[in-house]
Design an enzyme around this catalytic site. Structure first.
Site, mmCIF file in Angstrom:
data_model
loop_
_atom_site.group_PDB
_atom_site.id
_atom_site.type_symbol
_atom_site.label_atom_id
_atom_site.label_comp_id
_atom_site.label_asym_id
_atom_site.label_seq_id
_atom_site.Cartn_x
_atom_site.Cartn_y
_atom_site.Cartn_z
ATOM 1 N N LYS A 1 2.680 11.123 -3.377
ATOM 2 C CA LYS A 1 1.625 10.440 -4.134
ATOM 3 C C LYS A 1 0.716 11.445 -4.842
ATOM 4 O O LYS A 1 0.164 11.154 -5.906
ATOM 5 C CB LYS A 1 0.811 9.577 -3.159
ATOM 6 N N ASP B 1 -12.742 5.730 2.748
ATOM 7 C CA ASP B 1 -11.314 5.783 3.101
ATOM 8 C C ASP B 1 -10.934 7.193 3.538
ATOM 9 O O ASP B 1 -10.806 8.107 2.723
ATOM 10 C CB ASP B 1 -10.501 5.341 1.865
ATOM 11 N N ASP C 1 0.881 -1.162 0.000
ATOM 12 C CA ASP C 1 0.000 0.000 0.000
ATOM 13 C C ASP C 1 0.925 1.221 0.000
ATOM 14 O O ASP C 1 1.549 1.533 1.014
ATOM 15 C CB ASP C 1 -0.879 -0.039 1.264
ATOM 16 N N GLU D 1 -7.279 0.389 -4.413
ATOM 17 C CA GLU D 1 -7.299 0.270 -2.946
ATOM 18 C C GLU D 1 -8.627 -0.300 -2.428
ATOM 19 O O GLU D 1 -8.619 -1.198 -1.577
ATOM 20 C CB GLU D 1 -6.985 1.632 -2.311
#
Ligand code: AMP
Length: 642
Positions: A111, A235, A48, A211
């Site tokens: 990211k 999330d 992850d 994800e």
């Protein structure tokens, strides 16, 4: 005039992308033998790669485990990279300490920059403490530390290397293969950048998975192919929020809708507590700005308060010797508008999926901030069912990725495996680079499209050369065929929008279509016979790609810098011819000499020298664009045509 010099446009167009389980052929990468048997002993890890934290997990005795860092303490590795003045690279917890003391050499939130151009990120670059290079709004961003330019892919690879080392230390074996997760909303460029980061870290990236798909797998949803389900994955991390609605049928995970806010997360919960205490202590923004350590103390204590209020009803501490406190009720009323914002995103995602609340069969919570009881309550109330939060919300995505890795390793015999593309398929772009449209291990049938443009003015024909293989230069891959798209009306370089589509049908036959979108000129070829490849050849190609991964990536980044510089040289020379009259002699000479210097570096310089020369030329010429604009406006006002 024609050439096969295609430039990739950053606007990518994904035709469709379903995820499924797949793995048929196992290859021993050490000795090159191909093994069609079900069992394979290679350890494949799940990773992850997060905005705030990253994790690596693997399967032991059929169960997924997150791997701890080198001190054996934490499974979470902060996604932070610090470059110390001696040139050493520090990643993770140790890099975190430098965030406040040394922001310009400490990179976080990388990211957010993956696969992005400066134009995509300029609205939030002030949020980042390090230097982002603005060369040309169309090109991909770079980060400058001292005299070195790094791409987000290179920086992410440093986090992946750290995770790989942690895993190798704990498992006492070399890790070569991985499954890496990305948000469901990542586009093709962002996925490709993530795949490249893995390659650069010395990993064979078997799959990039979403994800929310990984989180569902961790809860066992979708593992049984008979079972179908509709899942909402909520999330809420440290800095970002997203919600996805997935439909799972026959082992295929389809993203029906996603929504979210890239600037909403646990950090905002901390901020409202800080503001609450600032009011109580009569502190102003200016005082906090002037006293870095006071600001840091407030933020650290606020995060501690938030975490403790997940299990306690009141939190008390001292800030600069003065007592402060906060109750659970006050905290909830402070975060209420923030949580409501996330619920509004859930409403939108649901509306986009054209489903209603009663169609959602499972709700899964992901991200550290879903530990806050008020969040669990509100999400469960909105979806009208208890949200699942039994699995550690920080680890759930990595654990699911490890399950996907186990399926790919062929360790779950109950899984019915679908056909896959054994090697990546792509086309040649300028500089002889391979641009992958359908990555290795994609499910068949599969389809993907991407837009390109020309590199030369007035180009009326274009050669599309199709290749198969994992190397970054087409000359190292296998050519499957080529065709010519002709009849393109003459346009300036960069103007045509050429869409190339790859479609592989259920029989593994590849069809390639090319279409110039402005003129509607199009052509299509079917590539049949050459598509098949012996398993021995395939094994050799995969081994070659792993052995040369790092050297290949260096060639690729150099070639990309050259391509970008050539585009700037073309535009600068054009500008000098068209707008000679607005420049003084000095300016003209200086620009010419900077152009010359850039051209020399393109011929014989390093990637960093080319980048530095591009930056110097762009910085020097930026004010001229404004002058040229004024000239055009004045001319228009006086009725003249330029
Ligand atoms: P992630 O990006 O998923 O790693 O989430 C990190 C966020 O979760 C940070 O804002 C943390 O402060 C927050 N977090 C971690 N533990 C807790 C907790 N027990 N209660 C509330 N928030 C937490």
């Amino acid at each position: 005039m024609w050439s096969c010099g295609l430039y990739r446009l950053d606007i990518t167009n994904k035709i469709h992308s379903h995820e499924g389980y797949m793995a048929k052929i196992s290859i021993n990468l050490k000795d090159g033998t191909v093994n069609k048997a079900e069992k394979q002993v290679t350890t494949i890890v799940g990773i992850d790669l997060g905005t705030t934290n990253s994790l690596i997990a693997f399967i032991k005795d059929g169960e997924p485990y997150a791997i701890k860092d080198q001190h054996g303490k934490h499974t979470l590795v902060p996604s932070i990279i610090h470059f110390d003045p001696k040139g050493d690279v520090i990643v993770g917890e140790a890099a975190k300490d430098h965030l406040v003391s040394n922001p310009e050499r400490t990179i976080y939130s990388i990211k957010r920059l993956m696969g992005k151009s400066f134009g995509d990120v300029d609205q939030f670059d002030s949020f980042l403490g390090y230097e982002i290079i603005d060369e040309d709004t169309e090109s991909l961003v770079k980060i400058k530390v001292d005299e070195t330019f790094y791409t987000p892919t290179e920086l992410s690879s440093k986090i992946l290397q750290k995770l790989k080392r942690n895993a190798e230390k704990e498992l006492k074996l070399e890790i070569q293969k991985a499954v890496i997760t990305v948000p469901a909303y990542f586009n093709d460029a962002q996925r490709q950048a993530t795949r490249d980061a893995g390659k650069l870290a010395g990993l064979d990236v078997l799959r990039i998975i979403n994800e929310p798909t990984a989180a569902s797998l961790a809860y066992g949803i979708g593992i049984n192919r008979e079972q179908s389900s509709v899942v909402a994955v909520y999330d809420l991390g440290g800095g970002t929020f997203d919600v996805s609605i997935l439909e799972i049928q026959s082992g295929i995970f389809e993203v029906l809708a996603t929504n979210g806010d890239t600037f909403l997360g646990g950090d905002d919960f901390d901020k409202v507590i800080v503001q609450h205490w600032m009011a109580a202590l009569d502190l102003t923004e200016q005082q906090i700005d002037a006293d870095k350590s006071l600001g840091q103390e407030l933020r650290t204590q606020a995060e501690e308060a938030k975490k403790q209020l997940s299990s306690k009803s009141v939190f008390e501490t001292t800030i600069s010797g003065k007592s402060v406190s906060i109750t659970k009720e006050t905290f909830q009323s402070l975060i209420k508008p923030l949580v409501q914002k996330s619920i509004t995103s859930c409403e939108r995602a649901l509306a986009d999926s054209t489903l209603s609340i009663s169609d959602i069969q499972e709700v899964i919570l992901v991200g550290g901030s879903t530990r806050v009881p008020y969040v669990i309550e509100q999400v469960s109330a909105f979806f009208n069912r208890p949200a699942k939060h039994q699995i550690n919300p920080d680890e759930v995505v990595a654990l699911g990725a490890a399950i996907q890795a186990d399926i790919l390793a062929g360790n779950r015999k109950d899984m019915l495996l679908l056909d896959i593309t054994p090697l990546s398929l792509g086309i040649e772009t300028i500089g002889g680079l391979m641009d992958v449209l359908i990555p290795r291990n994609s499910k068949i049938p599969s389809a993907l499209g991407r837009q390109y443009t020309t590199s030369v003015d007035g180009q009326t024909k274009l050669k599309v050369a199709v290749y198969q293989g994992e190397r970054n230069l087409v000359s190292d891959n296998r050519k499957l065929g080529e065709f010519v798209l002709s009849g393109i009306p003459p346009m300036a370089a960069g103007m045509p929008k050429i869409e190339i589509q790859f479609l592989i049908d259920a029989d593994g036959i590849l069809r390639v279509k090319a279409k110039e979108l402005r003129s509607e000129v199009n052509t299509e070829v079917e590539i049949k016979s050459t598509y098949g490849i012996s398993e021995e050849d395939m094994a050799r190609m995969l081994i070659d790609s792993l052995q040369h991964a790092e050297a290949d990536m260096q060639i690729k980044v150099l070639q990309e810098a050259k391509n970008e510089a050539n585009g700037i040289l073309l535009a600068s020379n054009k500008f000098l011819t068209q707008h000679r009259d607005i420049l003084t002699d000095d300016e003209f000479e200086q620009t010419t000499s900077l152009i010359q210097s850039l051209a020399t570096h393109v011929d014989s310089g390093t990637k960093d020298e080319i980048n530095a020369a591009m930056q110097t030329l762009n910085t020097y010429t930026a004010p001229f664009a404004e002058k040229a604009m004024d000239k055009t406006i004045k001319a228009a006002l006086s009725g003249k045509k330029i």
